[in-house]
Design an enzyme around this catalytic site. Sequence first.
Site, mmCIF file in Angstrom:
data_model
loop_
_atom_site.group_PDB
_atom_site.id
_atom_site.type_symbol
_atom_site.label_atom_id
_atom_site.label_comp_id
_atom_site.label_asym_id
_atom_site.label_seq_id
_atom_site.Cartn_x
_atom_site.Cartn_y
_atom_site.Cartn_z
ATOM 1 C CE1 TYR A 21 -3.465 -2.509 -0.237
ATOM 2 C CE2 TYR A 21 -4.600 -1.157 1.366
ATOM 3 C CZ TYR A 21 -4.611 -2.181 0.453
ATOM 4 O OH TYR A 21 -5.765 -2.861 0.208
ATOM 5 C CD GLU A 40 -2.446 5.247 -6.910
ATOM 6 O OE1 GLU A 40 -3.169 6.257 -6.753
ATOM 7 O OE2 GLU A 40 -2.816 4.095 -6.576
#
Length: 374
Positions: free
Chosen positions: A298, A305
């Site tokens: 994560y 991103e």
Amino acid sequence: MAAIFKPIIRWAQSKEKLFLTLELSDVQYPAVELTSTRLVFQGFGRGARGEQQYHVDLNFYRPVDIKASSHKVLDRYVEFSIAKLAGEHEFWPRLLADEQKPAWLKINFDRWQIEDTSGSEREERAEIDKFLAASDARELELENQINQTKQEVLGFVRIFYLMVYNVMQGGLYLYITSVLLSRVLFHGTDAFAEAYDAVSDVLASCQLAAFLEVINPLLGLVKTGVLAPFMQVFGRNMVLFLVVVAHEELHKQAAVFGLFLVWSLIEVVRYPFYASQVVSKRIEPLIWLRYTMWIPLYPLGILFEGILIWRAIPLLDKSERFSFSLPNAFNVSFSFSWFLRVYLVLLLAGGWYMMRHMYILRQRRYGRRKRKMR
């Protein structure tokens, strides 16, 4: 083949006659064929399925007397009075030769009582009441069986659909993971620049299919909320299509390889985990991976991103792609590059929320490690 529509038919009986009411109004072009064992009716009218051509084909439980029978086509329904044979004046256990009662055939209890209350003998009245009670019980039991069958069929369709979806998605992400890792193994760091061309089409298909994860809870197919899958699907598709795919300058960057690999590693565990839940199968190693792999993946996904969004912002400032300015018909301006600046903050907040959520789930599953007593 044209669909065959059947109206609702309500029936009653006395010892001498059968009474059929077809719930069909404004009938046009009626055609009736009555034989000793069969009734065929056809006509255009307004019934349970709206204005349609309706067709009825009934095979009687026993032969009937054609000459003593009659019918009326009225404004709101079609009525039949069908006489039983003279030597067979008794109550029928059912109307049709077939033991299975169709859903469109109902018992007309009101008409049955009207026709049969004229008798004065108590035994005959008791016989009628007993038959009506048995018929009502059979009808209720049949409806319960039909409902149960429907639930079983819907349950099977749900499980089949969810299994196909999860297995398909898991298999495609396994393919993406295998391609990315094999290219690194054989080509080293040169594989970073090849990641987009190698798997972007498959990954795009998977991400578009992921919109079903927003629809599934809306339809009640899965017992989860809508907000969490919507946020995840919206965020990933925005980054993939509006940031990565839309800017060729980013295609060969190592962050694209890292993002694709992290997404795939997450999903190659998540989808098989969901598939095992659909069939209530406990696979402990898979459960452990589901509640553990997020710890490194994560944060890495959020990092990649963020890097790609940050590098796309100057490109969007220059091209003004996906933005619109005044004047326009809506009298509203929008800058996608500034939206991404705000989204970077939301990405950090949302990532923290998701990691906290997964941490709580992991604690519920495995509990906290107890400190060893000295």
